[in-house]
Design a protein around this motif. Structure first.
Motif, PDB file in Angstrom:
ATOM      1  N   TYR A  31       0.873  -1.171   0.000  1.00 17.34           N
ATOM      2  CA  TYR A  31       0.000   0.000   0.000  1.00 17.34           C
ATOM      3  C   TYR A  31       0.908   1.218   0.000  1.00 17.34           C
ATOM      4  N   ALA A  89       6.335   4.422  -7.055  1.00 19.11           N
ATOM      5  CA  ALA A  89       6.928   5.458  -7.919  1.00 19.11           C
ATOM      6  C   ALA A  89       8.362   5.788  -7.500  1.00 19.11           C
ATOM      7  N   ALA A 123      -0.956  -3.996  -9.468  1.00 20.70           N
ATOM      8  CA  ALA A 123      -2.278  -3.348  -9.540  1.00 20.70           C
ATOM      9  C   ALA A 123      -2.258  -1.893  -9.095  1.00 20.70           C
ATOM     10  N   GLY A 135      -2.124   1.901  -9.298  1.00 14.96           N
ATOM     11  CA  GLY A 135      -2.329   2.774 -10.450  1.00 14.96           C
ATOM     12  C   GLY A 135      -3.141   3.994 -10.085  1.00 14.96           C
ATOM     13  N   ILE A 136      -2.980   5.040 -10.896  1.00 14.31           N
ATOM     14  CA  ILE A 136      -3.755   6.266 -10.699  1.00 14.31           C
ATOM     15  C   ILE A 136      -4.206   6.803 -12.057  1.00 14.31           C
ATOM     16  N   LEU A 146      -1.773  -4.713 -14.888  1.00 20.56           N
ATOM     17  CA  LEU A 146      -3.099  -4.144 -15.093  1.00 20.56           C
ATOM     18  C   LEU A 146      -3.057  -3.213 -16.288  1.00 20.56           C
ATOM     19  N   TYR A 200     -14.902  -1.151 -17.482  1.00 19.58           N
ATOM     20  CA  TYR A 200     -15.220  -0.156 -16.447  1.00 19.58           C
ATOM     21  C   TYR A 200     -15.640  -0.872 -15.166  1.00 19.58           C
ATOM     22  N   THR A 241     -14.791   1.107  -8.708  1.00 15.97           N
ATOM     23  CA  THR A 241     -13.803   1.306  -7.638  1.00 15.97           C
ATOM     24  C   THR A 241     -13.700   2.814  -7.393  1.00 15.97           C
ATOM     25  N   THR A 263     -12.947   5.059 -10.519  1.00 17.67           N
ATOM     26  CA  THR A 263     -13.994   5.425 -11.486  1.00 17.67           C
ATOM     27  C   THR A 263     -15.188   6.114 -10.816  1.00 17.67           C
TER      28      THR A 263
HETATM   29  P1  NAP Z   1      -8.114   2.354  -6.814  1.00 21.26           P
HETATM   30  O1  NAP Z   1      -9.330   1.766  -6.196  1.00 21.26           O
HETATM   31  O2  NAP Z   1      -8.010   3.834  -6.921  1.00 21.26           O
HETATM   32  O3  NAP Z   1      -6.835   1.778  -6.021  1.00 21.26           O
HETATM   33  C1  NAP Z   1      -5.561   2.191  -6.405  1.00 21.26           C
HETATM   34  C2  NAP Z   1      -4.528   1.396  -5.646  1.00 21.26           C
HETATM   35  O4  NAP Z   1      -3.223   1.794  -6.116  1.00 21.26           O
HETATM   36  C3  NAP Z   1      -4.557   1.647  -4.142  1.00 21.26           C
HETATM   37  O5  NAP Z   1      -4.317   0.440  -3.467  1.00 21.26           O
HETATM   38  C4  NAP Z   1      -3.392   2.613  -3.934  1.00 21.26           C
HETATM   39  O6  NAP Z   1      -2.768   2.546  -2.669  1.00 21.26           O
HETATM   40  C5  NAP Z   1      -2.419   2.121  -4.994  1.00 21.26           C
HETATM   41  N1  NAP Z   1      -1.416   3.135  -5.321  1.00 21.26           N
HETATM   42  C6  NAP Z   1      -1.612   4.334  -5.933  1.00 21.26           C
HETATM   43  N2  NAP Z   1      -0.454   5.004  -6.019  1.00 21.26           N
HETATM   44  C7  NAP Z   1       0.500   4.213  -5.448  1.00 21.26           C
HETATM   45  C8  NAP Z   1       1.896   4.339  -5.240  1.00 21.26           C
HETATM   46  N3  NAP Z   1       2.575   5.450  -5.591  1.00 21.26           N
HETATM   47  N4  NAP Z   1       2.567   3.328  -4.635  1.00 21.26           N
HETATM   48  C9  NAP Z   1       1.891   2.217  -4.236  1.00 21.26           C
HETATM   49  N5  NAP Z   1       0.565   2.036  -4.397  1.00 21.26           N
HETATM   50  C10 NAP Z   1      -0.109   3.024  -5.012  1.00 21.26           C
HETATM   51  O7  NAP Z   1      -7.898   1.821  -8.298  1.00 21.26           O
HETATM   52  P2  NAP Z   1      -8.436   0.490  -9.010  1.00 21.26           P
HETATM   53  O8  NAP Z   1      -9.628   0.857  -9.795  1.00 21.26           O
HETATM   54  O9  NAP Z   1      -8.490  -0.633  -8.052  1.00 21.26           O
HETATM   55  O10 NAP Z   1      -7.264   0.262 -10.069  1.00 21.26           O
HETATM   56  C11 NAP Z   1      -6.257  -0.726  -9.887  1.00 21.26           C
HETATM   57  C12 NAP Z   1      -5.521  -0.906 -11.209  1.00 21.26           C
HETATM   58  O11 NAP Z   1      -6.457  -1.370 -12.185  1.00 21.26           O
HETATM   59  C13 NAP Z   1      -4.915   0.376 -11.773  1.00 21.26           C
HETATM   60  O12 NAP Z   1      -3.693   0.083 -12.409  1.00 21.26           O
HETATM   61  C14 NAP Z   1      -5.937   0.812 -12.802  1.00 21.26           C
HETATM   62  O13 NAP Z   1      -5.352   1.603 -13.813  1.00 21.26           O
HETATM   63  C15 NAP Z   1      -6.402  -0.526 -13.323  1.00 21.26           C
HETATM   64  N6  NAP Z   1      -7.700  -0.482 -13.984  1.00 21.26           N
HETATM   65  C16 NAP Z   1      -8.805  -0.037 -13.314  1.00 21.26           C
HETATM   66  C17 NAP Z   1     -10.025  -0.008 -13.980  1.00 21.26           C
HETATM   67  C18 NAP Z   1     -11.301   0.470 -13.322  1.00 21.26           C
HETATM   68  O14 NAP Z   1     -12.312   0.616 -14.034  1.00 21.26           O
HETATM   69  N7  NAP Z   1     -11.329   0.692 -12.021  1.00 21.26           N
HETATM   70  C19 NAP Z   1     -10.109  -0.442 -15.314  1.00 21.26           C
HETATM   71  C20 NAP Z   1      -8.955  -0.889 -15.950  1.00 21.26           C
HETATM   72  C21 NAP Z   1      -7.760  -0.902 -15.276  1.00 21.26           C
HETATM   73  P3  NAP Z   1      -3.247   3.495  -1.446  1.00 21.26           P
HETATM   74  O15 NAP Z   1      -4.562   2.941  -1.004  1.00 21.26           O
HETATM   75  O16 NAP Z   1      -2.217   3.362  -0.415  1.00 21.26           O
HETATM   76  O17 NAP Z   1      -3.383   4.874  -1.996  1.00 21.26           O
END
Ligand code: NAP
Length: 253
Positions: free
Chosen positions: A40, A67, A93, A95-96, A143, A190, A193, A196
Motif C-alpha cells: 500500500y 513510484a 495493480a 495505479g492512478i 493491469l 469499467y 472502484t 472510477t
Molecule cells: P483504486 O481503487 O483507486 O486503487 C488504487 C490502488 O493503487 C490503491 O491500493 C493505492 O494505494 C495504490 N497506489 C496508488 N499510487 C500508489 C503508489 N505510488 N505506490 C503504491 N501504491 C499506489 O484503483 P483500481 O480501480 O483498483 O485500479 C487498480 C488498477 O487497475 C490500476 O492500475 C488501474 O489503472 C487498473 N484499472 C482499473 C479499472 C477500473 O475501471 N477501475 C479499469 C482498468 C484498469 P493506497 O490505497 O495506499 O493509496
C-alpha cells in the motif's frame, strides 16, 4: 483430478493491494491458498492484513511507494523476507488516473501517472523478476485497461501509460518465457472502484458507458477473479504475453 487453480504453497505479492481491484485480487489469491504480501502507499486500514488472513495462510501489509525506486527496492526485499525468500506471483495493480485536457496537462501530473502506472510496474517486475528467474518459475499479471486499446478525452497520460503496459507485458514475456516466468496482462473494462467514482457519479458518463457494454452492467472487482486465478495457475502455463480484455463485451461493440 488435481485442482489446477489451487495456489496452496504459492507466495504472492500484490501492489495496490489496499483497495479496489488489487485488494480483491489479493483476497482471491489468499482464498486459493497463497501466502500474500500487499503493498500500500497511503491507505491501509489498521488490521486489514489480519482481517484478510482470517484462519488461512499469512497476509502481510508492507508500505511501498511504487513510484520511488528505493522504496520499491526496500519493499520487494521486505516482501521476499516475509515470504521466505520466494515470490511466485506478482500482480502489479497500483495505479492512478489524472484528468486534464492535453493542452493543459500539468507536467507534475503527467509524471505521476507515468511513474506509478508504468515505471512502478516495470521496476517492480524487474526486482521481483530476480527471484522468479532464479527460481525458474513465476507468474506476473499487469493491469492494462480498455485504454490500452481505445483512447478518450482528458485521459491522455492514463491511456499512454496503459498502452505502455500492454507493450512492456509482451516485452517481458519475450525475454523471460523460456526461463519459466510468464508475464500477462488483464485489461478490465469499467470497474466500480474509487478510481472510477467520478464517472459513476456523473449520470451522463455512467449511462454512456453502460450503453456500450453488451453485458448490460458495469464490472466489479469480483469479475476479474476467475480470469486472474486462471492466468496465475498451472492451468495457464502455456499462456504468455497476452493482454486479456475482461470487459463485459465492451470491445466487441
Ligand atoms: P483504486 O481503487 O483507486 O486503487 C488504487 C490502488 O493503487 C490503491 O491500493 C493505492 O494505494 C495504490 N497506489 C496508488 N499510487 C500508489 C503508489 N505510488 N505506490 C503504491 N501504491 C499506489 O484503483 P483500481 O480501480 O483498483 O485500479 C487498480 C488498477 O487497475 C490500476 O492500475 C488501474 O489503472 C487498473 N484499472 C482499473 C479499472 C477500473 O475501471 N477501475 C479499469 C482498468 C484498469 P493506497 O490505497 O495506499 O493509496
Amino acid at each position: 483430478m488435481k485442482n489446477l487453480l489451487d495456489l496452496t504453497g504459492k507466495k504472492a505479492l500484490v501492489t495496490g493491494g489496499s483497495r479496489g481491484i488489487g485488494n480483491r485480487l489479493a483476497r482471491a489469491l489468499h482464498e486459493a491458498g497463497a501466502e500474500v504480501v500487499i503493498f500500500y502507499n497511503h491507505t491501509c486500514p489498521d488490521g486489514l492484513a489480519q482481517e484478510m488472513q482470517g484462519d488461512g495462510t499469512a497476509v502481510h501489509a508492507v508500505q511501498c511507494d511504487v513510484a520511488d525506486r528505493s522504496s520499491l527496492e526496500r519493499g520487494v526485499k521486505a516482501a521476499a523476507d516475509r515470504l521466505g525468500g520466494r515470490i511466485d506471483i506478482l500482480i502489479n495493480a497500483a495505479g492512478i488516473n489524472r484528468r486534464y485536457w492535453l493542452e493543459d496537462f500539468p507536467t507534475k501530473d503527467w509524471d505521476e501517472v507515468m511513474n506509478i502506472n508504468v515505471n512502478g510496474a516495470v521496476y517492480c517486475t524487474q526486482l521481483v523478476g530476480k527471484y522468479m528467474l532464479a527460481q525458474g518459475y513465476g507468474k506476473v499479471i499487469n493491469l492494462a485497461s480498455m485504454n490500452s486499446f481505445v483512447s478518450g478525452k482528458r485521459v491522455g497520460a492514463y491511456v499512454a501509460s496503459k498502452d505502455a503496459i500492454a507493450q512492456i507485458t509482451k516485452a517481458f514475456a519475450n525475454e523471460w518465457g523460456d526461463r519459466g516466468v510468464r508475464v500477462n496482462a488483464i485489461a478490465p473494462g469499467y470497474i466500480r472502484t474509487d478510481m472510477t467514482k467520478a464517472l459513476q457519479d456523473d449520470p451522463a458518463s455512467y449511462q454512456g458507458i453502460l450503453d456500450r457494454i453488451p453485458e448490460g452492467r458495469w464490472g466489479t472487482p469480483d469479475d476479474l477473479v476467475g480470469p486472474v486465478l486462471l492466468l496465475v495457475s498451472d492451468a495457464a502455463d502455456y499462456v504468455n504475453g497476452i493482454v486479456m480484455p475482461i470487459d463485459g463485451g465492451y470491445l466487441a461493440r
